[in-house]
Design a protein around this motif. Sequence first.
Motif, PDB file in Angstrom:
ATOM      1  N   UNK A  67      27.155 -29.393 -30.969  1.00  0.00           N
ATOM      2  CA  UNK A  67      27.947 -28.181 -30.886  1.00  0.00           C
ATOM      3  C   UNK A  67      28.921 -28.299 -29.728  1.00  0.00           C
ATOM      4  N   UNK A  68      30.206 -28.175 -30.013  1.00  0.00           N
ATOM      5  CA  UNK A  68      31.212 -28.318 -28.974  1.00  0.00           C
ATOM      6  C   UNK A  68      31.002 -27.277 -27.887  1.00  0.00           C
ATOM      7  N   UNK A  69      31.275 -27.626 -26.617  1.00  0.00           N
ATOM      8  CA  UNK A  69      30.984 -26.691 -25.531  1.00  0.00           C
ATOM      9  C   UNK A  69      31.805 -25.422 -25.578  1.00  0.00           C
ATOM     10  N   UNK A  70      32.934 -25.438 -26.267  1.00  0.00           N
ATOM     11  CA  UNK A  70      33.764 -24.249 -26.302  1.00  0.00           C
ATOM     12  C   UNK A  70      33.638 -23.508 -27.642  1.00  0.00           C
ATOM     13  N   UNK A  71      32.671 -23.900 -28.453  1.00  0.00           N
ATOM     14  CA  UNK A  71      32.399 -23.198 -29.702  1.00  0.00           C
ATOM     15  C   UNK A  71      31.590 -21.951 -29.388  1.00  0.00           C
ATOM     16  N   UNK A  72      32.092 -20.768 -29.808  1.00  0.00           N
ATOM     17  CA  UNK A  72      31.391 -19.533 -29.489  1.00  0.00           C
ATOM     18  C   UNK A  72      30.169 -19.309 -30.370  1.00  0.00           C
ATOM     19  N   UNK A  73      29.992 -20.137 -31.417  1.00  0.00           N
ATOM     20  CA  UNK A  73      28.835 -20.016 -32.292  1.00  0.00           C
ATOM     21  C   UNK A  73      28.667 -18.592 -32.819  1.00  0.00           C
ATOM     22  N   UNK A  74      29.796 -17.953 -33.134  1.00  0.00           N
ATOM     23  CA  UNK A  74      29.715 -16.606 -33.675  1.00  0.00           C
ATOM     24  C   UNK A  74      29.656 -15.507 -32.646  1.00  0.00           C
ATOM     25  N   UNK A  75      29.482 -15.853 -31.354  1.00  0.00           N
ATOM     26  CA  UNK A  75      29.349 -14.813 -30.345  1.00  0.00           C
ATOM     27  C   UNK A  75      30.628 -14.008 -30.197  1.00  0.00           C
ATOM     28  N   UNK A  76      31.782 -14.700 -30.206  1.00  0.00           N
ATOM     29  CA  UNK A  76      33.022 -13.978 -29.995  1.00  0.00           C
ATOM     30  C   UNK A  76      33.259 -12.952 -31.092  1.00  0.00           C
ATOM     31  N   UNK A  77      32.999 -13.352 -32.343  1.00  0.00           N
ATOM     32  CA  UNK A  77      33.253 -12.431 -33.434  1.00  0.00           C
ATOM     33  C   UNK A  77      32.304 -11.242 -33.433  1.00  0.00           C
ATOM     34  N   UNK A  78      31.059 -11.448 -32.960  1.00  0.00           N
ATOM     35  CA  UNK A  78      30.070 -10.385 -33.065  1.00  0.00           C
ATOM     36  C   UNK A  78      29.971  -9.548 -31.798  1.00  0.00           C
ATOM     37  N   UNK A  79      30.153 -10.186 -30.645  1.00  0.00           N
ATOM     38  CA  UNK A  79      29.956  -9.470 -29.401  1.00  0.00           C
ATOM     39  C   UNK A  79      31.142  -9.590 -28.457  1.00  0.00           C
ATOM     40  N   UNK A  80      32.195 -10.350 -28.821  1.00  0.00           N
ATOM     41  CA  UNK A  80      33.327 -10.524 -27.936  1.00  0.00           C
ATOM     42  C   UNK A  80      32.965 -11.236 -26.660  1.00  0.00           C
ATOM     43  N   UNK A  81      32.072 -12.222 -26.718  1.00  0.00           N
ATOM     44  CA  UNK A  81      31.489 -12.787 -25.500  1.00  0.00           C
ATOM     45  C   UNK A  81      32.314 -13.937 -24.950  1.00  0.00           C
TER      46      UNK A  81
ATOM     47  N   UNK B  30      41.608 -36.773 -24.250  1.00  0.00           N
ATOM     48  CA  UNK B  30      41.256 -36.397 -22.878  1.00  0.00           C
ATOM     49  C   UNK B  30      40.339 -35.180 -22.861  1.00  0.00           C
ATOM     50  N   UNK B  31      40.589 -34.230 -23.769  1.00  0.00           N
ATOM     51  CA  UNK B  31      39.739 -33.039 -23.825  1.00  0.00           C
ATOM     52  C   UNK B  31      38.327 -33.405 -24.281  1.00  0.00           C
ATOM     53  N   UNK B  32      38.206 -34.338 -25.210  1.00  0.00           N
ATOM     54  CA  UNK B  32      36.879 -34.757 -25.666  1.00  0.00           C
ATOM     55  C   UNK B  32      36.089 -35.384 -24.528  1.00  0.00           C
ATOM     56  N   UNK B  33      36.749 -36.215 -23.726  1.00  0.00           N
ATOM     57  CA  UNK B  33      36.079 -36.822 -22.568  1.00  0.00           C
ATOM     58  C   UNK B  33      35.660 -35.734 -21.578  1.00  0.00           C
ATOM     59  N   UNK B  34      36.562 -34.799 -21.287  1.00  0.00           N
ATOM     60  CA  UNK B  34      36.242 -33.718 -20.348  1.00  0.00           C
ATOM     61  C   UNK B  34      35.081 -32.867 -20.854  1.00  0.00           C
ATOM     62  N   UNK B  35      35.058 -32.581 -22.164  1.00  0.00           N
ATOM     63  CA  UNK B  35      33.980 -31.765 -22.719  1.00  0.00           C
ATOM     64  C   UNK B  35      32.622 -32.442 -22.559  1.00  0.00           C
ATOM     65  N   UNK B  36      32.568 -33.725 -22.860  1.00  0.00           N
ATOM     66  CA  UNK B  36      31.297 -34.443 -22.728  1.00  0.00           C
ATOM     67  C   UNK B  36      30.853 -34.486 -21.271  1.00  0.00           C
TER      68      UNK B  36
ATOM     69  N   UNK C  50      26.428 -42.481 -29.343  1.00  0.00           N
ATOM     70  CA  UNK C  50      26.915 -43.578 -30.192  1.00  0.00           C
ATOM     71  C   UNK C  50      28.359 -43.326 -30.616  1.00  0.00           C
ATOM     72  N   UNK C  51      28.655 -42.075 -31.001  1.00  0.00           N
ATOM     73  CA  UNK C  51      30.024 -41.754 -31.411  1.00  0.00           C
ATOM     74  C   UNK C  51      31.006 -41.868 -30.246  1.00  0.00           C
ATOM     75  N   UNK C  52      30.522 -41.664 -29.025  1.00  0.00           N
ATOM     76  CA  UNK C  52      31.390 -41.712 -27.852  1.00  0.00           C
ATOM     77  C   UNK C  52      31.529 -43.114 -27.277  1.00  0.00           C
ATOM     78  N   UNK C  53      30.978 -44.123 -27.961  1.00  0.00           N
ATOM     79  CA  UNK C  53      31.031 -45.489 -27.428  1.00  0.00           C
ATOM     80  C   UNK C  53      32.462 -45.989 -27.272  1.00  0.00           C
ATOM     81  N   UNK C  54      33.398 -45.440 -28.023  1.00  0.00           N
ATOM     82  CA  UNK C  54      34.804 -45.787 -27.837  1.00  0.00           C
ATOM     83  C   UNK C  54      35.237 -45.515 -26.399  1.00  0.00           C
ATOM     84  N   UNK C  55      34.716 -44.414 -25.819  1.00  0.00           N
ATOM     85  CA  UNK C  55      35.096 -44.037 -24.455  1.00  0.00           C
ATOM     86  C   UNK C  55      34.236 -44.737 -23.414  1.00  0.00           C
TER      87      UNK C  55
END
Length: 383
Positions: free
Chosen positions: A2-16, A269-275, A311-316
């Motif tokens: 799950x991406x770190x900036x994914x609200x997982x439904x929180x934003x839509x339901x609670x505006x979090x 660059x954003x993918x590296x920063x997120x990880x 494993x998927x991040x082995x490119x980086x």
Amino acid sequence: MNAPHDELGLRGREGAHHIFRDQSMLITDSHGEVDGEIHGAYYANTRILSRLKLCVNGEAPFPVQAAPVRNDQLVAYFQDPQIVGDARLQDQALIVELTVTAGQGFHIDIDARNHSRVAVDADLMLLLEADFADAEETRTGWDASKILPKQRAAGGDREQNAPVRRTLSPDHTELRFDYLHAQLCESVVLRFSEPPDDDLAGARWRLTLAGEAEWHTCIDVVPVHQGETIEPIARCYGEITGDAAKPPAWVPLATRVETANDTVRRGYARAVDDLASLAMRQGAGSEQAAFAAGVPLYHNIFGRDLLTTGWQAALATPNLLESAILVCERYQGRVYDDVRDEQPGRIIQQVRSGPLNLLNLNPRGRYYSDYSAPGDFVIMLGQ
């Protein structure tokens, strides 16, 4: 994963909104405050503050804007709508800014600014409560369909509960909440740079701001988890101190992408920063790079997510896969335990450290139910 900036439904339901760093995480409402539901300041899957809310002159201030400005910092602005109608005053002259930075606990900055040319009196309060709920309990309480039958029969949404003792130091520089559970040693200490008045609802400051004057206070939110005091690494306005200010060791060595396509460059660059931002910073050496499965709902280690994403991040970098292998080996099954689905050699499914897990009220403190992680472990070790 799950991406770190994914609200997982929180934003839509609670505006979090949410921010996070290491084992620290803050979930707020759309105004940047904590007041019920799943919202809270968490450390190690434990909600150490269940209320964090501003009050000006006895009323909720008007929310202007709130947003995370980076993964570990949130800024919120409020106006006092009561200061109006005086010809000498600019309407809504008082602005209050709330800044929260995560890092081994939290650092809170409160700034009050008088934008008029005459003095303004203000009674400023920070409403505070602590309940030490497990992150899974706040989740199920938020979604009643997930409450276990035995909890519904008991008329509640908590499997563990105890009184919380509130203590203000004689000099008013520290406010402490202690969880009085016989089997747990959990607390939170709030350290004030400007001692507040005593108030059972939280912390109160009586301000007189001259024309165009400013006032600042800051608060360290210090978790005490399993008896260990965790000193915050964040300072005023998001400064991070010591070695923690450095990115994980693998980041400067990561593969660089140079391209005229700015979308590709920024995306990589954003993918590296997120990880890097998801690093739990637990264990020793290379294990420090091992990351949470995703926030806000999966702010803990999952074996399969570590292995697959490493494993998927082995490119980086190969370092994330190395950290995944080391963490999975450290938690590898040693005994037969049907409750945890543990068998010798089996690979961890997830690790949690909240009250439910410390009390063994569920098996997820160290759980081995994943059928794919053992095969993944062997394949990734070969890689």
